[in-house]
Design an enzyme around this catalytic site. Sequence first.
Site, PDB file in Angstrom:
ATOM      1  N   HIS A 111       6.221  -0.825 -37.312  1.00 13.25           N
ATOM      2  CA  HIS A 111       5.785  -1.118 -36.065  1.00 13.25           C
ATOM      3  C   HIS A 111       7.277  -1.086 -35.224  1.00 13.25           C
ATOM      4  CE1 HIS A 111       3.989  -3.947 -33.019  1.00 13.25           C
ATOM      5  NE2 HIS A 111       5.223  -3.904 -32.728  1.00 13.25           N
ATOM      6  N   GLU A 112       8.268  -1.827 -35.953  1.00 13.50           N
ATOM      7  CA  GLU A 112       9.612  -1.627 -35.012  1.00 13.50           C
ATOM      8  C   GLU A 112      10.115  -0.311 -34.684  1.00 13.50           C
ATOM      9  OE1 GLU A 112      10.023  -4.266 -33.346  1.00 13.50           O
ATOM     10  OE2 GLU A 112       9.066  -5.420 -34.593  1.00 13.50           O
ATOM     11  N   HIS A 132       8.329   1.952 -32.159  1.00 15.58           N
ATOM     12  CA  HIS A 132       8.974   1.142 -30.732  1.00 15.58           C
ATOM     13  C   HIS A 132       9.915   2.275 -30.504  1.00 15.58           C
ATOM     14  CE1 HIS A 132       6.723  -1.811 -29.413  1.00 15.58           C
ATOM     15  NE2 HIS A 132       6.997  -2.788 -30.408  1.00 15.58           N
ATOM     16  N   GLU A 136       2.557  -1.292 -27.558  1.00 11.77           N
ATOM     17  CA  GLU A 136       2.264  -2.451 -28.812  1.00 11.77           C
ATOM     18  C   GLU A 136       1.465  -1.781 -29.840  1.00 11.77           C
ATOM     19  OE1 GLU A 136       3.312  -5.181 -30.764  1.00 11.77           O
ATOM     20  OE2 GLU A 136       5.028  -4.706 -29.253  1.00 11.77           O
ATOM     21  N   HIS A 186       1.340  -7.876 -26.705  1.00 15.67           N
ATOM     22  CA  HIS A 186       0.678  -8.276 -27.751  1.00 15.67           C
ATOM     23  C   HIS A 186      -0.555  -8.847 -27.923  1.00 15.67           C
ATOM     24  CE1 HIS A 186       5.147  -8.699 -28.406  1.00 15.67           C
ATOM     25  NE2 HIS A 186       4.997  -7.801 -29.276  1.00 15.67           N
TER      26      HIS A 186
HETATM   27 ZN   LIG Z   1       6.178  -4.746 -30.949  1.00 15.56          ZN
END
Ligand SMILES: [Zn+2]
Lengths: 102, 345
Positions: free
Chosen positions: B171-172, B175, B195, B267
Amino acid sequence: MTDDGEGASGGRIDVERIGGLAGFGGPGARIRSRGTLPLSALSRADRATLDRLLGQAGPAPPMPDEFLYRITRQVGARVLSVEVAESEVPAVLRACVRDELL
Amino acid sequence: MCGHCFIVPRDVLERLSRNDSLSATVRKGMARTAKLDIELRRLRAQNHRLTRLGMRLAPVPAPAAAPPVPQVLVADCQHGTTLPGVPVPAPGKSSDATARTVFDETTALARFYAKAFGRNSIDGAGMTLASSIHYGVDYNNAFWNGVQMTYGDGDGRIFLDFSRGNDVIGHEITHGVTQHTIQLGYTNEAGGLNESLSDVFGSMFRQWQAGQDVTGADWLIGKDIMGPEATARGFTCLRDMADPAAGHCLAPQITHISQFKKGMDPHHSSGVPNLAFTTAAKALGGKSWERLGQVWYRAMTGYRPSPNMKMAAFAERTRKAGATLYPGDAAVAGALDQGWRKVGL
Ligand SMILES: [Zn+2]
């Protein structure tokens, strides 16, 4: 001694940490993070930083998954509130919140 | 001349100069802090501008079949909040389990992007993948700050070490990929899409590592970082991509575009595209990254940057990408339609 012309001794600050990867404090979220401090717990430097944050027109949006802090200062009947990215928040305010499940 | 390069807003200067409770030294310090904050904002904006400029000036070359894995660095914040922290030598062999995990999973994620999508790191050009661990004390978060990943240890009660989740690491890092490709903003519908891309690629990475097809996938985000207090209360994840509003989610999400409101936390709104992807993936079957993932990757990386993109426009882009990648494939087109219709798009 006064704080911006207001009596500082009775003031308080409510802090809520929101967002982050886990989506703290969102609608329906079962996790939140809040805290309260008397205004007197802040150093002069932190009070000045808080003044500046509360006076900002448009705070910078957070970086992805960075926490936002909703900071509310109440002195008497005067209430001011702002949402700022974690990287801008004084350490004493960051440290006053406690994470809890609802 | 240079003394005027960095301008502190007049209202800030005036407020500071009028504040008699501050000593001259403190007032000077505050002015410096204000300048630093302004510079930090400019740095962030500059970072985005640089990313865009870099893409314009040096278009990423067509990827080779399997690009090399980029360099992976890990630094230790030692429970402070100064980034990046102290470099961990040879993190893959460190006595610190968190350093080893972050090194191994980041390396695996770089392989996933290379093998499944032909992508060489975050920027497509071999950018070093830098991560900081042990950020803060009992810190219940992980984030991307525009140049690197950062992981907290969790408080041990609600959350465990955030680096325990391979989907969290995916996930990170995603980004970062978003920042260097579609460049979605982080507010309103674009924020929800931003997100969602991180959840989608984080989950696909988790499935790829486990060799799972769409029926074996758990579609949960954050399953491996839930602490004992959270699990005792029946919370199994942060988000469930297949059932975003479910009660077992720590932060349930919206499931239909009609529920979207301006200003919503990304989110929360990411539930819409998450559910569209999951529905389409299940309709198509097989391994999520093999066909639907390719469509999503092309929608993310194959067009002009779209910082303010709305969800309907992204849905349209996936339909276009699907038709380009799999012309005449009714199964792909049908799955995409099923996915987006489910969420009202
Ligand atoms: Zn995120």
